[in-house]
Design a protein around this motif. Sequence first.
Motif, PDB file in Angstrom:
ATOM      1  N   ILE A 114       1.203  -0.880   0.159  1.00  0.00           N
ATOM      2  CA  ILE A 114      -0.046   0.339   0.085  1.00  0.00           C
ATOM      3  C   ILE A 114       0.778   0.833   0.206  1.00  0.00           C
ATOM      4  CG2 ILE A 114      -1.631  -0.474   1.113  1.00  0.00           C
ATOM      5  CD1 ILE A 114      -0.753   1.137   3.700  1.00  0.00           C
ATOM      6  N   TRP A 115       1.868   0.997   0.235  1.00  0.00           N
ATOM      7  CA  TRP A 115       2.806   2.538   0.437  1.00  0.00           C
ATOM      8  C   TRP A 115       2.774   2.854  -0.600  1.00  0.00           C
ATOM      9  CZ3 TRP A 115       6.536  -1.393   2.721  1.00  0.00           C
ATOM     10  CH2 TRP A 115       6.804  -1.943   3.761  1.00  0.00           C
ATOM     11  N   CYS A 116       3.108   4.616  -0.381  1.00  0.00           N
ATOM     12  CA  CYS A 116       3.141   5.619  -1.974  1.00  0.00           C
ATOM     13  C   CYS A 116       4.431   5.311  -2.913  1.00  0.00           C
ATOM     14  CB  CYS A 116       3.263   6.553  -1.482  1.00  0.00           C
ATOM     15  SG  CYS A 116       1.943   7.412  -0.417  1.00  0.00           S
ATOM     16  N   PRO A 117       4.468   4.908  -4.632  1.00  0.00           N
ATOM     17  CA  PRO A 117       5.773   5.533  -4.482  1.00  0.00           C
ATOM     18  C   PRO A 117       6.804   6.249  -3.817  1.00  0.00           C
ATOM     19  CG  PRO A 117       3.624   5.342  -6.298  1.00  0.00           C
ATOM     20  CD  PRO A 117       3.304   5.754  -4.602  1.00  0.00           C
ATOM     21  N   GLY A 118       8.091   5.772  -4.004  1.00  0.00           N
ATOM     22  CA  GLY A 118       9.753   6.218  -3.066  1.00  0.00           C
ATOM     23  C   GLY A 118       9.065   6.699  -1.752  1.00  0.00           C
ATOM     24  N   CYS A 119       7.975   6.210  -1.125  1.00  0.00           N
ATOM     25  CA  CYS A 119       7.842   5.928   0.451  1.00  0.00           C
ATOM     26  C   CYS A 119       9.338   5.861   1.314  1.00  0.00           C
ATOM     27  CB  CYS A 119       6.985   5.273   0.969  1.00  0.00           C
ATOM     28  SG  CYS A 119       6.651   5.414   2.966  1.00  0.00           S
ATOM     29  N   GLY A 120      10.080   6.188   2.089  1.00  0.00           N
ATOM     30  CA  GLY A 120      10.725   5.574   2.876  1.00  0.00           C
ATOM     31  C   GLY A 120      10.968   4.009   3.604  1.00  0.00           C
ATOM     32  N   ASP A 121       9.539   3.538   3.533  1.00  0.00           N
ATOM     33  CA  ASP A 121       9.061   2.550   4.249  1.00  0.00           C
ATOM     34  C   ASP A 121       9.712   1.231   3.776  1.00  0.00           C
ATOM     35  OD1 ASP A 121       8.058   3.836   6.398  1.00  0.00           O
ATOM     36  OD2 ASP A 121       5.961   3.492   5.572  1.00  0.00           O
ATOM     37  N   GLY A 122       9.660   1.314   2.376  1.00  0.00           N
ATOM     38  CA  GLY A 122       9.973   0.176   1.711  1.00  0.00           C
ATOM     39  C   GLY A 122      11.764   0.313   1.699  1.00  0.00           C
ATOM     40  N   GLY A 128      -0.019   2.336  11.424  1.00  0.00           N
ATOM     41  CA  GLY A 128       0.910   3.466  10.490  1.00  0.00           C
ATOM     42  C   GLY A 128       0.962   2.578   9.406  1.00  0.00           C
ATOM     43  N   CYS A 129       1.459   3.766   8.679  1.00  0.00           N
ATOM     44  CA  CYS A 129       2.518   3.711   7.427  1.00  0.00           C
ATOM     45  C   CYS A 129       3.136   2.153   8.068  1.00  0.00           C
ATOM     46  CB  CYS A 129       2.727   4.327   6.142  1.00  0.00           C
ATOM     47  SG  CYS A 129       1.011   5.346   5.808  1.00  0.00           S
ATOM     48  N   SER A 130       4.005   2.096   8.011  1.00  0.00           N
ATOM     49  CA  SER A 130       5.311   1.092   8.966  1.00  0.00           C
ATOM     50  C   SER A 130       5.131   0.468   9.119  1.00  0.00           C
ATOM     51  CB  SER A 130       6.454   2.107   9.283  1.00  0.00           C
ATOM     52  OG  SER A 130       5.404   2.610  11.014  1.00  0.00           O
ATOM     53  N   ASN A 190      10.606   7.406  11.686  1.00  0.00           N
ATOM     54  CA  ASN A 190      10.692   8.367  12.078  1.00  0.00           C
ATOM     55  C   ASN A 190      10.768   9.353  10.799  1.00  0.00           C
ATOM     56  OD1 ASN A 190      10.612  10.959  12.930  1.00  0.00           O
ATOM     57  ND2 ASN A 190      12.410  11.096  13.894  1.00  0.00           N
ATOM     58  N   ASN A 191       8.790   9.753  10.438  1.00  0.00           N
ATOM     59  CA  ASN A 191       9.225  10.204   9.283  1.00  0.00           C
ATOM     60  C   ASN A 191       8.522  12.246   9.574  1.00  0.00           C
ATOM     61  OD1 ASN A 191       6.460   9.910   9.111  1.00  0.00           O
ATOM     62  ND2 ASN A 191       6.208   8.429   7.830  1.00  0.00           N
ATOM     63  N   ALA A 192       8.347  12.129  10.651  1.00  0.00           N
ATOM     64  CA  ALA A 192       8.082  13.363  11.204  1.00  0.00           C
ATOM     65  C   ALA A 192       6.265  13.526  11.142  1.00  0.00           C
ATOM     66  CB  ALA A 192       9.145  14.330  10.567  1.00  0.00           C
ATOM     67  N   TYR A 237       1.517  11.863  11.051  1.00  0.00           N
ATOM     68  CA  TYR A 237       1.073  10.515  10.894  1.00  0.00           C
ATOM     69  C   TYR A 237       0.761  10.652   9.347  1.00  0.00           C
ATOM     70  CZ  TYR A 237       0.147  10.696  15.396  1.00  0.00           C
ATOM     71  OH  TYR A 237       0.355  11.090  17.373  1.00  0.00           O
ATOM     72  N   GLY A 238       1.572   9.599   8.357  1.00  0.00           N
ATOM     73  CA  GLY A 238       1.157   9.746   7.185  1.00  0.00           C
ATOM     74  C   GLY A 238       0.178   8.783   6.622  1.00  0.00           C
ATOM     75  N   MET A 239      -0.301   7.694   7.398  1.00  0.00           N
ATOM     76  CA  MET A 239      -1.601   6.844   7.105  1.00  0.00           C
ATOM     77  C   MET A 239      -2.662   7.397   7.338  1.00  0.00           C
ATOM     78  SD  MET A 239      -2.479   3.837   8.425  1.00  0.00           S
ATOM     79  CE  MET A 239      -2.005   2.464   7.144  1.00  0.00           C
ATOM     80  N   ASN A 293      11.432   9.093   4.840  1.00  0.00           N
ATOM     81  CA  ASN A 293      10.757  10.366   4.193  1.00  0.00           C
ATOM     82  C   ASN A 293       8.668   9.610   3.817  1.00  0.00           C
ATOM     83  OD1 ASN A 293      12.301   8.475   2.049  1.00  0.00           O
ATOM     84  ND2 ASN A 293      10.472   9.415   0.947  1.00  0.00           N
ATOM     85  N   CYS A 294       8.518  10.639   3.924  1.00  0.00           N
ATOM     86  CA  CYS A 294       6.613  10.904   3.787  1.00  0.00           C
ATOM     87  C   CYS A 294       6.680  11.622   2.391  1.00  0.00           C
ATOM     88  CB  CYS A 294       5.999  10.944   5.020  1.00  0.00           C
ATOM     89  SG  CYS A 294       4.389  10.963   4.411  1.00  0.00           S
ATOM     90  N   ASN A 295       6.708  11.174   1.243  1.00  0.00           N
ATOM     91  CA  ASN A 295       7.135  12.700   0.024  1.00  0.00           C
ATOM     92  C   ASN A 295       5.526  12.802  -0.030  1.00  0.00           C
ATOM     93  OD1 ASN A 295       8.037   9.386  -0.588  1.00  0.00           O
ATOM     94  ND2 ASN A 295       6.676   9.553  -2.107  1.00  0.00           N
ATOM     95  N   THR A 296       4.517  11.994   0.331  1.00  0.00           N
ATOM     96  CA  THR A 296       3.332  12.444   0.633  1.00  0.00           C
ATOM     97  C   THR A 296       2.673  13.771   1.289  1.00  0.00           C
ATOM     98  OG1 THR A 296       3.003  10.103  -0.466  1.00  0.00           O
ATOM     99  CG2 THR A 296       0.595  11.511   0.049  1.00  0.00           C
ATOM    100  N   TYR A 297       1.960  13.060   2.249  1.00  0.00           N
ATOM    101  CA  TYR A 297       1.251  14.098   4.214  1.00  0.00           C
ATOM    102  C   TYR A 297       2.067  14.559   4.471  1.00  0.00           C
ATOM    103  CZ  TYR A 297      -2.968  11.631   2.222  1.00  0.00           C
ATOM    104  OH  TYR A 297      -3.845  10.911   2.276  1.00  0.00           O
ATOM    105  N   TYR A 298       3.459  14.401   4.174  1.00  0.00           N
ATOM    106  CA  TYR A 298       5.452  15.525   4.987  1.00  0.00           C
ATOM    107  C   TYR A 298       5.844  16.639   3.728  1.00  0.00           C
ATOM    108  CZ  TYR A 298       8.649  17.136   7.639  1.00  0.00           C
ATOM    109  OH  TYR A 298       9.615  18.833   8.226  1.00  0.00           O
TER     110      TYR A 298
END
Length: 274
Positions: free
Chosen positions: A16-24, A51-53, A121-123, A125-127, A200-205
């Motif tokens: 479910i992660w956005c393209p480019g998300c640091g979680d992967g 949460g996303c992670s 720590n992506n600073a 709440y992404g999800m 990085n959370c490139n979407t919501y941060y």
Amino acid sequence: MFDYEKYLRLEMFPHIWCPGCGDGIVMKSLLRAIDRVGLQKDEICMVSGIGCSSRLTGYVDFNTLHTTHGRPLAFATGVKLAKPSLNVIVITGDGDALAIGGNHFIHACRRNIDLTVLLFNNATYGMTGGQLAPTTPTGKVASTARQGSIDPPFDACKLAIAAGATYVARGTSYHSQQLDRLIEGGIKHKGFALIEILENCNTYYGRPNKVSLLELLQWEKDNTVNVKAAERMTPEQLQGKIITGVLHQADRPEYVAMYEEHIARAQAKARAAA
Ligand code: SF4
């Protein structure tokens, strides 16, 4: 070429992660670290919160528990006490570990229980849509702080050291090879190990703060200094820099071992009294 697929539940993909998300990036680093330690899949239990992670536990082929918001350390403590032979790895985000689960975090550090905690720590709440998190830098925009945050952020590593954790490290999703080594060290450590990962959370941060994925990764590169290099730098040079690497390592009695001794003493006392 590293064989990631042997550790993945491919039937759970696409993720479910956005393209480019640091979680992967962090998940891949974790799998490489596990492989380096040489653990079998059944020797591991991975526990996550919300949460996303925390979705990571659905994608990896170990014993896994996807638990409730802020509570992965409570579940993980129970798993470790019930089956001490398991290597218990906790996957948690900054909101999960430091806000909703903040008290569990402090007390798990204090007990020095043998858990390895990866704090993503992506600073934000992404999800749930980019709300202000305990690690959002002052001045940054969040969906609940449209004019920019006025709160100072938590330093998770300082908090963990003060509370009694015996292995405390910080890495980034940009420095993935260093991250492999930090996670490997945390898994091998006997006691509470925290690896905070700036990612990085490139979407919501990124979007509300008008920074791209590349700029977020560049920020991780430009604003961090390895602890060894930091030793050779002046206070002026270190101004505004975030230190990475192993920040603290100590030898202190581990909680499960003490608990087992405690039980043995109580049983001996009961036998003597019988
Ligand atoms: Fe990653 Fe942010 Fe997307 Fe969540 S919202 S998957 S943290 S980029």
